[in-house]
Design a protein around this motif. Structure first.
Motif, PDB file in Angstrom:
ATOM      1  N   SER A  38       0.836  -1.197   0.000  1.00  0.00           N
ATOM      2  CA  SER A  38       0.000   0.000   0.000  1.00  0.00           C
ATOM      3  C   SER A  38       0.874   1.252   0.000  1.00  0.00           C
ATOM      4  CB  SER A  38      -0.957   0.010   1.204  1.00  0.00           C
ATOM      5  OG  SER A  38      -0.318  -0.407   2.376  1.00  0.00           O
ATOM      6  N   SER A  39       0.273   2.351  -0.429  1.00  0.00           N
ATOM      7  CA  SER A  39       1.007   3.611  -0.462  1.00  0.00           C
ATOM      8  C   SER A  39       1.114   4.134   0.977  1.00  0.00           C
ATOM      9  CB  SER A  39       0.307   4.596  -1.386  1.00  0.00           C
ATOM     10  OG  SER A  39      -1.056   4.640  -1.104  1.00  0.00           O
ATOM     11  N   PRO A  40       1.953   5.164   1.184  1.00  0.00           N
ATOM     12  CA  PRO A  40       2.141   5.654   2.542  1.00  0.00           C
ATOM     13  C   PRO A  40       0.806   5.986   3.212  1.00  0.00           C
ATOM     14  CG  PRO A  40       3.742   6.644   1.093  1.00  0.00           C
ATOM     15  CD  PRO A  40       2.821   5.845   0.227  1.00  0.00           C
ATOM     16  N   GLY A  41       0.645   5.563   4.445  1.00  0.00           N
ATOM     17  CA  GLY A  41      -0.615   5.776   5.152  1.00  0.00           C
ATOM     18  C   GLY A  41      -1.506   4.553   5.106  1.00  0.00           C
ATOM     19  N   GLY A  42      -1.218   3.623   4.196  1.00  0.00           N
ATOM     20  CA  GLY A  42      -2.034   2.413   4.080  1.00  0.00           C
ATOM     21  C   GLY A  42      -1.584   1.357   5.071  1.00  0.00           C
ATOM     22  N   PRO A  43      -2.377   0.279   5.209  1.00  0.00           N
ATOM     23  CA  PRO A  43      -2.103  -0.746   6.215  1.00  0.00           C
ATOM     24  C   PRO A  43      -0.700  -1.340   6.142  1.00  0.00           C
ATOM     25  CG  PRO A  43      -4.240  -1.109   5.202  1.00  0.00           C
ATOM     26  CD  PRO A  43      -3.609   0.018   4.464  1.00  0.00           C
ATOM     27  N   ASP A  44      -0.233  -1.712   4.958  1.00  0.00           N
ATOM     28  CA  ASP A  44       1.083  -2.350   4.855  1.00  0.00           C
ATOM     29  C   ASP A  44       2.219  -1.381   5.171  1.00  0.00           C
ATOM     30  OD1 ASP A  44      -0.369  -4.473   4.065  1.00  0.00           O
ATOM     31  OD2 ASP A  44       0.363  -4.542   2.000  1.00  0.00           O
ATOM     32  N   HIS A  45       1.916  -0.088   5.133  1.00  0.00           N
ATOM     33  CA  HIS A  45       2.902   0.926   5.502  1.00  0.00           C
ATOM     34  C   HIS A  45       2.888   1.126   7.014  1.00  0.00           C
ATOM     35  CE1 HIS A  45       3.865   5.368   6.090  1.00  0.00           C
ATOM     36  NE2 HIS A  45       4.991   4.893   5.604  1.00  0.00           N
ATOM     37  N   LEU A  46       1.667   1.174   7.587  1.00  0.00           N
ATOM     38  CA  LEU A  46       1.546   1.414   9.021  1.00  0.00           C
ATOM     39  C   LEU A  46       2.156   0.277   9.820  1.00  0.00           C
ATOM     40  CD1 LEU A  46      -2.124   2.741   9.070  1.00  0.00           C
ATOM     41  CD2 LEU A  46      -0.049   4.074   9.412  1.00  0.00           C
ATOM     42  N   ALA A  47       1.944  -0.980   9.366  1.00  0.00           N
ATOM     43  CA  ALA A  47       2.406  -2.127  10.153  1.00  0.00           C
ATOM     44  C   ALA A  47       3.909  -2.093  10.415  1.00  0.00           C
ATOM     45  CB  ALA A  47       1.990  -3.425   9.471  1.00  0.00           C
ATOM     46  N   PRO A  48       4.768  -1.951   9.390  1.00  0.00           N
ATOM     47  CA  PRO A  48       6.204  -1.929   9.703  1.00  0.00           C
ATOM     48  C   PRO A  48       6.610  -0.704  10.516  1.00  0.00           C
ATOM     49  CG  PRO A  48       5.840  -1.549   7.359  1.00  0.00           C
ATOM     50  CD  PRO A  48       4.533  -1.950   7.938  1.00  0.00           C
ATOM     51  N   MET A  49       5.901   0.417  10.318  1.00  0.00           N
ATOM     52  CA  MET A  49       6.245   1.621  11.070  1.00  0.00           C
ATOM     53  C   MET A  49       5.956   1.417  12.564  1.00  0.00           C
ATOM     54  SD  MET A  49       7.543   3.599   8.967  1.00  0.00           S
ATOM     55  CE  MET A  49       7.719   3.619   7.203  1.00  0.00           C
TER      56      MET A  49
ATOM     57  N   LEU B 128       6.808  17.275 -22.847  1.00  0.00           N
ATOM     58  CA  LEU B 128       6.814  17.919 -21.528  1.00  0.00           C
ATOM     59  C   LEU B 128       5.396  18.171 -21.025  1.00  0.00           C
ATOM     60  CD1 LEU B 128       9.818  20.367 -21.758  1.00  0.00           C
ATOM     61  CD2 LEU B 128       9.561  18.366 -20.288  1.00  0.00           C
ATOM     62  N   ILE B 129       4.497  18.534 -21.954  1.00  0.00           N
ATOM     63  CA  ILE B 129       3.098  18.700 -21.546  1.00  0.00           C
ATOM     64  C   ILE B 129       2.602  17.386 -20.939  1.00  0.00           C
ATOM     65  CG2 ILE B 129       0.743  19.021 -22.403  1.00  0.00           C
ATOM     66  CD1 ILE B 129       1.850  20.979 -24.443  1.00  0.00           C
ATOM     67  N   GLY B 130       2.914  16.288 -21.626  1.00  0.00           N
ATOM     68  CA  GLY B 130       2.484  14.979 -21.139  1.00  0.00           C
ATOM     69  C   GLY B 130       3.100  14.649 -19.795  1.00  0.00           C
ATOM     70  N   LEU B 131       4.396  14.899 -19.654  1.00  0.00           N
ATOM     71  CA  LEU B 131       5.064  14.587 -18.382  1.00  0.00           C
ATOM     72  C   LEU B 131       4.460  15.394 -17.242  1.00  0.00           C
ATOM     73  CD1 LEU B 131       8.788  14.394 -19.560  1.00  0.00           C
ATOM     74  CD2 LEU B 131       7.345  12.515 -18.804  1.00  0.00           C
ATOM     75  N   THR B 132       4.092  16.649 -17.541  1.00  0.00           N
ATOM     76  CA  THR B 132       3.486  17.483 -16.505  1.00  0.00           C
ATOM     77  C   THR B 132       2.138  16.926 -16.083  1.00  0.00           C
ATOM     78  OG1 THR B 132       4.533  19.329 -17.621  1.00  0.00           O
ATOM     79  CG2 THR B 132       2.965  19.857 -15.891  1.00  0.00           C
ATOM     80  N   ILE B 133       1.319  16.551 -17.074  1.00  0.00           N
ATOM     81  CA  ILE B 133       0.022  15.960 -16.727  1.00  0.00           C
ATOM     82  C   ILE B 133       0.238  14.695 -15.905  1.00  0.00           C
ATOM     83  CG2 ILE B 133      -2.100  14.935 -17.645  1.00  0.00           C
ATOM     84  CD1 ILE B 133      -1.822  16.738 -20.074  1.00  0.00           C
ATOM     85  N   GLY B 134       1.297  13.953 -16.255  1.00  0.00           N
ATOM     86  CA  GLY B 134       1.584  12.720 -15.527  1.00  0.00           C
ATOM     87  C   GLY B 134       1.994  12.954 -14.080  1.00  0.00           C
ATOM     88  N   LEU B 135       2.442  14.152 -13.756  1.00  0.00           N
ATOM     89  CA  LEU B 135       2.875  14.457 -12.384  1.00  0.00           C
ATOM     90  C   LEU B 135       1.701  14.593 -11.428  1.00  0.00           C
ATOM     91  CD1 LEU B 135       5.720  17.103 -12.656  1.00  0.00           C
ATOM     92  CD2 LEU B 135       5.885  14.786 -11.803  1.00  0.00           C
ATOM     93  N   VAL B 136       0.528  14.927 -11.977  1.00  0.00           N
ATOM     94  CA  VAL B 136      -0.621  15.211 -11.126  1.00  0.00           C
ATOM     95  C   VAL B 136      -0.940  13.994 -10.252  1.00  0.00           C
ATOM     96  CG1 VAL B 136      -3.078  15.727 -11.129  1.00  0.00           C
ATOM     97  CG2 VAL B 136      -1.586  16.818 -12.796  1.00  0.00           C
ATOM     98  N   GLY B 137      -1.175  14.242  -8.982  1.00  0.00           N
ATOM     99  CA  GLY B 137      -1.625  13.160  -8.108  1.00  0.00           C
ATOM    100  C   GLY B 137      -0.739  12.966  -6.907  1.00  0.00           C
ATOM    101  N   LEU B 138      -1.057  11.916  -6.155  1.00  0.00           N
ATOM    102  CA  LEU B 138      -0.344  11.616  -4.928  1.00  0.00           C
ATOM    103  C   LEU B 138       0.991  10.980  -5.269  1.00  0.00           C
ATOM    104  CD1 LEU B 138      -1.531  11.992  -2.074  1.00  0.00           C
ATOM    105  CD2 LEU B 138      -1.955   9.544  -2.056  1.00  0.00           C
ATOM    106  N   ASP B 139       2.074  11.496  -4.669  1.00  0.00           N
ATOM    107  CA  ASP B 139       3.371  10.862  -4.827  1.00  0.00           C
ATOM    108  C   ASP B 139       3.335   9.524  -4.099  1.00  0.00           C
ATOM    109  OD1 ASP B 139       5.923  10.013  -4.721  1.00  0.00           O
ATOM    110  OD2 ASP B 139       6.782  11.868  -3.947  1.00  0.00           O
ATOM    111  N   ARG B 140       3.509   8.442  -4.831  1.00  0.00           N
ATOM    112  CA  ARG B 140       3.315   7.124  -4.237  1.00  0.00           C
ATOM    113  C   ARG B 140       4.374   6.785  -3.191  1.00  0.00           C
ATOM    114  NH1 ARG B 140       0.158   3.029  -5.195  1.00  0.00           N
ATOM    115  NH2 ARG B 140       1.813   1.738  -4.382  1.00  0.00           N
ATOM    116  N   LEU B 141       5.512   7.460  -3.229  1.00  0.00           N
ATOM    117  CA  LEU B 141       6.560   7.097  -2.283  1.00  0.00           C
ATOM    118  C   LEU B 141       6.475   7.876  -0.983  1.00  0.00           C
ATOM    119  CD1 LEU B 141       7.671   5.437  -4.586  1.00  0.00           C
ATOM    120  CD2 LEU B 141       9.926   6.218  -3.954  1.00  0.00           C
TER     121      LEU B 141
END
Lengths: 327, 501
Positions: free
Chosen positions: A164-175, B174-187
């Motif tokens: 899961s992404s940060p904040g999700g269950p699989d993230h919370l468990a190891p933290m 670059l327009i495409g890459l910018t649109i692709g940036l929108v949203g939650l950073d998964r990391l």
């Protein structure tokens, strides 16, 4: 010829679109639990965890004759908070409920939404699932103690994978685990994967040092001996999984990924009772018990205010750890 | 030999009248779902789940698999005819398919796509039978660093579709890459370019971007500039593939699966990147490079074959590993679980008869799909006889339906229109649209895999080149980049040598 082909295509399309609603529009005998026109919102995409829980529950309730048809619909987005804010704005509507779980609690914090779970009417917690700490069969870690020693020595060099992404269950468990074991959660190297499937490949391939995921996702791989479970995070050991709980290992954390049902705010007591009644009857029905068994879910039934207290406690716990992480 | 026997037994199960019936139902539904933009096979399966509880598992999965393949067949139809891809796998089909349709070769494009899907699916399924255990290993061994290497390769390949002006091409990317940036950073869980809007937290769906840039942009452009032009409907030419067409398409059909199947089988593969890589490969290998962008049939045949082969790849990963690599297989996995069947390493042993019946029915379903779609091609192509103003009104309607169906958010319609306006401006100022769409597809996954690889190596750059696979890919990338330089050097040396001789 052309007309017939087009007609048949058209009717096939109509079949897909209309059959589910039509099948469900027949009304059932009016029992005390019947809520005509009840809609069940799923705040993530078709096929996701809340979706399967919701569709299974809706079908069990219909099969048990508890209520007429329940329309299950998806309103995905932002870890379930898009659905949550829509539910909260549906003030006083006693004919809609939302399938949710621990993930939504985390998403409320990471997305900093204005609507929170405290705004909803808690109905029930229905299932829970322990998380597991897994390594591939060829990993050098034979026990959790060995893993923990290395992890404490150098958290950064041991990437932890979770589905899961940060904040999700699989993230919370190891933290939470790290926190309890005296590791600074901020130094944990958490690698986020898109669900348990993608994580599985990384764990098997040794990309990450260990993985944290729901126990149900990997039963087959565990049985086949491809994965070794070092610990389960729940309060009790899990049938068919040969691993101790974290508390037994001296790490004071109990963590389960639970799922539940909430309703919009502003319901009358009668409306709230009616929903709780329906879920209670559902919980007692043989159809639901069978569904629990088939899906490998653990019963965790708590209703009404007790569920509300539980929600508040979970919220506080999640808030604490995420605040420490600076999310 | 063992698997061959099991397969023959599987055919025995798949060819019973009831199972044939369910395969036929799945094939019809799948094609219809593919044609309707926005409703993808994943959503259709999820909707059908409650209905299929009554069926026995074998029948249900035969139907599901037929729907999945059928969706691939149908998906390219709207791409080619209306420039409106309904699924991400069909985006590439629009690039060459739509110009073909506008030149009156719509039915050839559709036929090339249908036969491409058939060949791709067939070869893919044969690979599934032959390579299933090997595929399981491949999927596990590929890591973030390897994915990133493939992304680098894909980005290098983008340069070949930048169009005549490099600057405009890069602007579009670059327009495409910018649109692709929108949203939650998964990391890290941070929001990017969402302006506090919750609905944007999951990013903008590629289908919406593609439909907005291709279909809406084009409809607006036509409305603005072509009003005084001819009102003649688009001609519909001869309905069959000519000998010349066949000579140009058979190789792309056969090459497609080689690219598509491995991509489908690995967790972060999907169908978008392989279809695009197939397109670029066909463009490089074609003897008719000048036709690309104006309706080259190879550019339809190759990617479509790739798309279906990648579907076989995903099914193979699902059956052998229990790995859902696309949304559709995720729903199928969920369905397996509700029947109390756990897909994974033990599936072939435990549910042998079901699995082989399923695989056999894939072959049966493909034959049915070809039989259904090939005769339909000229009929679909006649859609283009509709006078232009009605046709574009219809395109706008279907584009809006498709965008809304992705996640039933009204906001998506606004986004669609805004992206449509961007598409209009891009056309007005001569920016190619394709690099933008590729930016949206490649950008987020390249970023994710790069950061994931660096995270796994705890920040050390050596983590990017620590696998033989990644190194091989980088060597290929290096060769592609340096090839023009090398060739010039070689030519010069030859020239220097000639006067001496």
């Amino acid at each position: 010829m052309r007309l017939r082909v087009l007609l048949s295509l058209l009717s096939a399309t109509l079949l897909v679109l209309l059959v589910p609603p039509l099948l469900s529009s027949e009304s059932s005998a009016g029992t005390g639990t019947n809520i005509p026109g009840l809609r069940f919102m799923v705040p993530n995409t078709p096929g996701g965890g809340y979706d399967i829980t919701a569709r299974t529950a809706a079908r069990a309730a219909e099969d048990a004759g508890l209520t007429g048809s329940i329309e299950v619909f998806n309103l995905p987005g932002a870890g379930g908070t898009v659905g949550l804010s829509s539910l909260v704005s549906d003030h006083g509507n006693g004919r809609v409920a939302m399938s949710m779980g621990l993930g939504v609690v985390g998403a409320v914090h990471t997305n900093q939404t204005s609507s929170t779970l405290a705004d909803t009417t808690p109905i029930a917690r229905i299932t829970q699932e322990s998380d597991i700490v897994v390594v591939p069969a060829d990993s050098r870690y034979q026990s959790f103690e060995e893993l923990l020693a290395d992890w404490q020595a150098n958290p950064g060099s041991l990437p932890v994978g979770g589905g899961s992404s940060p904040g999700g269950p699989d993230h919370l468990a190891p933290m939470l685990m790290a926190q309890a074991a005296g590791i600074d959660p901020r130094s944990v190297n958490y690698v986020s994967y898109d669900g348990g499937g993608e994580l599985l490949a990384s764990v098997l391939g040794g990309q990450v040092a260990f993985g944290v995921s729901g126990v149900g996702e990997y039963r087959d791989q565990i049985e086949a001996g491809e994965l070794r479970v070092l610990a389960v995070t729940g309060p009790e050991r899990v049938d068919g999984v040969d691993a101790p709980t974290l508390t037994e290992l001296g790490v004071d954390v109990e963590f389960t990924n639970w799922r539940g049902i909430v309703a919009p705010p502003g319901l009358t007591d009668a409306e709230r009772e009616r929903l709780i009644n329906l879920v209670t009857e559902l919980h007692e029905s043989p159809e639901w018990q069978e569904a629990l068994e088939v899906n490998g879910w653990t019963d965790a039934f708590v209703t009404g205010d007790d569920f509300g207290d539980f929600l508040a406690a979970e919220d506080e716990r999640v808030d604490g750890i995420l605040r420490e992480l600076g999310l | 030999m063992d698997s061959l026997n099991s397969l023959i037994e599987g055919f025995g199960t798949a060819l019973t009248p009831t199972h044939l019936l369910w395969a036929a139902v799945g094939v019809l539904l799948g094609t219809a779902i593919g044609v309707l933009p926005g409703i993808g096979p994943a959503m259709a399966l999820a909707l059908l789940l409650p209905v299929t509880y009554a069926l026995d598992p074998t029948a249900a999965f035969i139907m599901f698999a037929s729907i999945y393949y059928g969706g691939m067949f149908g998906g390219s139809t709207t791409s080619i005819l209306l420039n409106t891809p309904g699924e991400t796998a069909a985006v590439v089909a629009a690039i060459e398919g739509h110009p073909m349709a506008r030149a009156g070769r719509g039915s050839q494009a559709l036929a090339a796509a249908a036969i491409g899907h058939f060949t791709g699916g067939m070869i893919g399924t044969i690979l599934l039978v032959a390579l299933a255990p090997f595929v399981a290993e491949l999927a596990v061994d590929i890591g973030a660093a390897d994915y990133f290497a493939i992304m680098v390769l894909a980005f290098i390949a983008v340069t070949s579709v930048l169009g005549s002006s490099r600057i405009r091409g890069f602007a579009s990317l670059l327009i495409g890459l910018t649109i692709g940036l929108v949203g939650l950073d998964r990391l890290t869980g941070q929001q990017r370019l969402t302006f506090g809007t919750l609905e944007l937290a999951d990013g903008i769906d590629v289908v919406i971007v593609a439909v907005g840039l291709f279909a809406i942009g084009e409809a607006l452009y036509v409305a603005l500039y072509l009003r005084r032009g001819t009102q003649e409907p688009i001609p519909v030419g001869r309905p069959w593939l000519g000998r010349e067409d066949l000579r140009r398409t058979w190789k792309p059909w056969l090459r497609g699966p080689l690219i598509g199947f491995p991509f489908g089988a690995v967790p972060a593969g999907g169908a978008e990147i392989p279809t695009f890589l197939s397109y670029v490969t066909e463009k490089r290998l074609s003897k008719h490079k000048d036709e690309f962008g104006k309706g080259a049939i190879e550019g339809v045949a190759g990617p479509e074959s790739t798309a279906s082969a990648s579907a076989s790849g995903t099914i193979s990963a699902m059956l052998t590993l229990g790995l859902p690599t696309t949304a559709t297989t995720a729903v199928m996995l969920a369905a397996f679980q509700t029947y109390g069947i756990q897909p994974g390493p033990l599936l072939f042993e435990r549910e042998s008869s079901l699995v082989w019946a399923l695989i056999a029915s894939l072959f049966v379903g493909l034959v049915m799909l070809l039989a259904l779609n090939l005769p339909l091609a000229p009929l679909w192509a006649k859609l283009l006889r509709i006078p232009r103003q009605y046709l574009y009104a219809g395109i706008l309607f279907f584009a809006a339906v498709g965008a809304y169906a992705v996640s039933s958010q009204p906001l998506d319609l606004v986004i669609l229109l805004v992206i449509g306006l961007v598409g209009l401006l891009m056309r007005r100022f001569g920016l190619p649209v394709l690099p933008a769409v590729l930016g949206v597809i490649l950008g987020p996954s390249a970023e994710l895999q790069l950061r994931r690889a660096l995270q796994i190596s705890d920040g050390s750059l050596s983590g990017l080149v620590n696998s033989p696979f990644a190194v091989t890919v980088y060597v290929v990338v290096g060769l592609i980049v340096l090839w023009p330089l090398l060739r010039r050097l070689l030519l010069r040396r030859e020239r220097e040598r000639t006067p001496v001789a």
